[in-house]
Design a protein around this motif. Structure first.
Motif, PDB file in Angstrom:
ATOM      1  N   ASN A 305      34.721  38.146  45.093  1.00  0.00           N
ATOM      2  CA  ASN A 305      34.892  36.760  44.101  1.00  0.00           C
ATOM      3  C   ASN A 305      36.720  37.133  43.657  1.00  0.00           C
ATOM      4  O   ASN A 305      37.049  36.283  42.698  1.00  0.00           O
ATOM      5  CB  ASN A 305      34.117  37.054  42.835  1.00  0.00           C
ATOM      6  CG  ASN A 305      32.678  36.641  43.269  1.00  0.00           C
ATOM      7  OD1 ASN A 305      32.430  35.473  43.836  1.00  0.00           O
ATOM      8  ND2 ASN A 305      31.800  37.490  42.890  1.00  0.00           N
ATOM      9  N   ALA A 340      32.169  39.829  39.200  1.00  0.00           N
ATOM     10  CA  ALA A 340      32.803  38.653  39.301  1.00  0.00           C
ATOM     11  C   ALA A 340      34.371  38.430  39.100  1.00  0.00           C
ATOM     12  O   ALA A 340      34.857  37.232  39.413  1.00  0.00           O
ATOM     13  CB  ALA A 340      32.071  37.652  38.016  1.00  0.00           C
ATOM     14  N   ASP A 512      38.409  33.216  35.484  1.00  0.00           N
ATOM     15  CA  ASP A 512      37.579  34.023  36.848  1.00  0.00           C
ATOM     16  C   ASP A 512      37.056  35.218  36.345  1.00  0.00           C
ATOM     17  O   ASP A 512      36.877  35.870  37.117  1.00  0.00           O
ATOM     18  CB  ASP A 512      38.556  34.064  38.120  1.00  0.00           C
ATOM     19  CG  ASP A 512      39.797  34.991  37.558  1.00  0.00           C
ATOM     20  OD1 ASP A 512      40.510  35.347  38.509  1.00  0.00           O
ATOM     21  OD2 ASP A 512      39.997  35.393  36.343  1.00  0.00           O
TER      22      ASP A 512
END
Length: 513
Positions: A305, A340, A512
């Motif tokens: 990610n 993540a 993010d």
């Protein structure tokens, strides 16, 4: 309540003199006199800004009952007990480990060092181990976590003082942590902060240009990093798997490999060099990075990610840890994919504006180059860079940063980043000199705006649709240091405010993390 006799705490130290009742009971240890309380042992350390010996009387007034010093002046304070040693900073980790019952003996310990990538690699290792069912603890730049309890911090010490490290390891032991993941800085290794930590696994991401204001030469900087490998090599009998993970593509990592001695060494490469772990078929995208991971136990696809080719290096480093701990390639891949994001690392700030805004922690010439190249690959328009260089840190890197930006950005705004007690305009001038030497022209290719808030707004005003703006150097940090003052700061929030002032913000800010 933890307590020890003063004599037990100093038993293994090279005591040069002592006095008073050495059987005095100590119920706490501190090196900051403001934290002293009844029953404390105060350890007087000499630092860059002050000398703890100046605060012996203050610590005694707050209740300290014993003092560990390098020099003793009886008239300073009336302590029930004291001991003098040649170096209190070197003595503190042994005192702390003894006071907390040697917590490192009850934990597996992973140390991660390198100029760049320590934090991201630490997060990847932590996520991988948690995914595999281990209970973990984390000590690093952004946060400290003990089991499931997260503690944000902004001490600006990626590696805390040895007393705090031992205290945290003791808390991890109580929380039944299996593996502690520590970011091991060159300062932490050189200044004894990580003494009494029995490192089972050591990782070196890379060693480039940084902290020469402290180490003096790149050779000494590498030597400090090599201490982590020496710790792994000399760990002695431990019930944990161990070894060293090194970057075959990095000259600095290769230069210190021999420090690993007889410890198992795993090499990784993202560039096709002969290595135990490799990444092939790397695919970069704006929302992640894919590659095929090859390990001695097989190969698997991985979809991170995290964006950027350099995160493939970080993932390979983390994968090396997983391999040493016996994880299968599939378990390693699942763990890497479970992360993540990392706070302050290539964080996108999106309020619907027609250009890209990225907040990143890049603060070395090498990391700045990587971030600028990455942003260039993500946007069709121009690249605008906003950054500074920290005061009272490696001055030699400042013109290098300016030169990197002159080569890779279409326009640069040189600004402040923690000037501390240096003249902020003088720091910026050194960055600008490097840009000029690389061919940049002030006004055409760069401007100097000392006020970081104004610098960000100026960059956004210059941005056009399709452009990319990189706000580098602050990342996750929550203050800017001027002198001794810590002025509150949130780079991503500042960018959001500036975008709202320009009429954006109809959609929610994305990130993010």
């Amino acid at each position: 309540m933890t307590q020890s006799r003063f004599s037990d705490l100093i038993q293994a130290l090279p005591v040069t003199s002592s006095g008073g009742d050495l059987g005095t009971v100590v119920t706490d240890v501190c090196y900051d006199s403001r934290l002293a309380r009844p029953g404390s042992l105060f350890v007087a350390m000499r630092g860059g800004y002050t000398d703890g010996h100046r605060f012996l009387a203050d610590a005694r007034a707050r209740g300290a009952v014993a003092a560990l010093v390098e020099s003793w002046e009886p008239d300073l304070a009336n302590y029930p007990a004291y001991a003098a040693v040649p170096n209190t900073r070197a003595a503190l980790p042994l005192v702390a480990a003894t006071f907390f019952g040697r917590p490192a003996e009850a934990l597996g310990i992973i140390g991660i060092t390198g100029t760049d990538g320590k934090t991201t690699t630490s997060y990847l290792v932590d996520a991988m181990l948690r995914s595999a069912g281990y209970r973990t603890g984390l000590i690093g730049t952004i946060a400290v976590r003990v089991g499931d309890e997260i503690v944000d911090h902004d001490t600006r010490q990626t590696t805390p003082e040895s007393l705090d490290v031992q205290r945290l390891l003791a808390q991890m032991r109580e929380a039944r942590v299996d593996w502690a993941v520590l970011e091991a800085t060159s300062h932490g290794l050189a200044l004894h902060r990580l003494d009494e930590c029995a490192f089972d696994v050591g990782v070196v991401t890379n060693i480039t240009h940084e902290h020469l204001e402290f180490h003096g030469t790149i050779e000494e900087y590498r030597r400090a990093k090599a201490r982590l490998l020496e710790r792994v090599a000399g760990r002695g009998p431990r019930p944990y798997p161990g070894g060293v993970v090194l970057n075959r593509d990095d000259e600095g990592a290769r230069a210190i490999a021999e420090a690993a001695g007889t410890a198992p060494v795993l090499w990784f490469s993202a560039k096709g060099a002969p290595a135990d772990l490799q990444a092939d078929d790397v695919q970069l995208a704006a929302d992640g990075t894919s590659f095929r991971l090859t390990t001695p136990r097989g190969s698997v696809p991985v979809r991170l990610n995290l964006i950027g080719a350099y995160n493939v290096d970080n993932a390979l480093a983390a994968a090396g840890v997983g391999h040493l701990l016996g994880l299968s390639p599939e378990a390693i891949a699942r763990g890497l994919e479970s992360l993540a994001g990392v706070p302050g690392r290539m964080r996108r700030v999106d309020l619907g504006q027609p250009y890209t805004v990225i907040v990143d922690y890049a603060h070395t010439p090498d990391s700045l180059e990587k971030s600028l190249r990455l942003l260039r690959s993500l946007v069709p328009g121009r690249v605008i860079a906003v950054f500074g260089s920290a005061g009272e840190r490696d001055r030699a890197k400042r013109p290098l940063q300016g030169a990197v930006s002159a080569r890779l950005a279409d326009f640069s705004v040189f600004t402040s980043e923690d000037p501390r007690f240096e003249d902020p305009d003088a720091i910026i001038a050194e960055i600008a000199a490097g840009a000029r030497d690389a061919g940049a022209v002030e006004g055409r290719d760069y401007v100097c705006i000392e006020d970081r808030r104004a610098a960000i707004r100026a960059a956004l005003d210059w941005a056009r649709p399709g452009d990319g703006v990189l706000l580098a150097g602050k990342g996750h940090e929550r203050c800017i240091i001027y002198g001794a003052e810590r002025r509150p700061w949130d780079e991503a929030r500042e960018a959001e405010l500036a975008l709202r002032e320009r009429g954006y913000g109809c959609t929610a800010a994305g990130n993010d993390e």
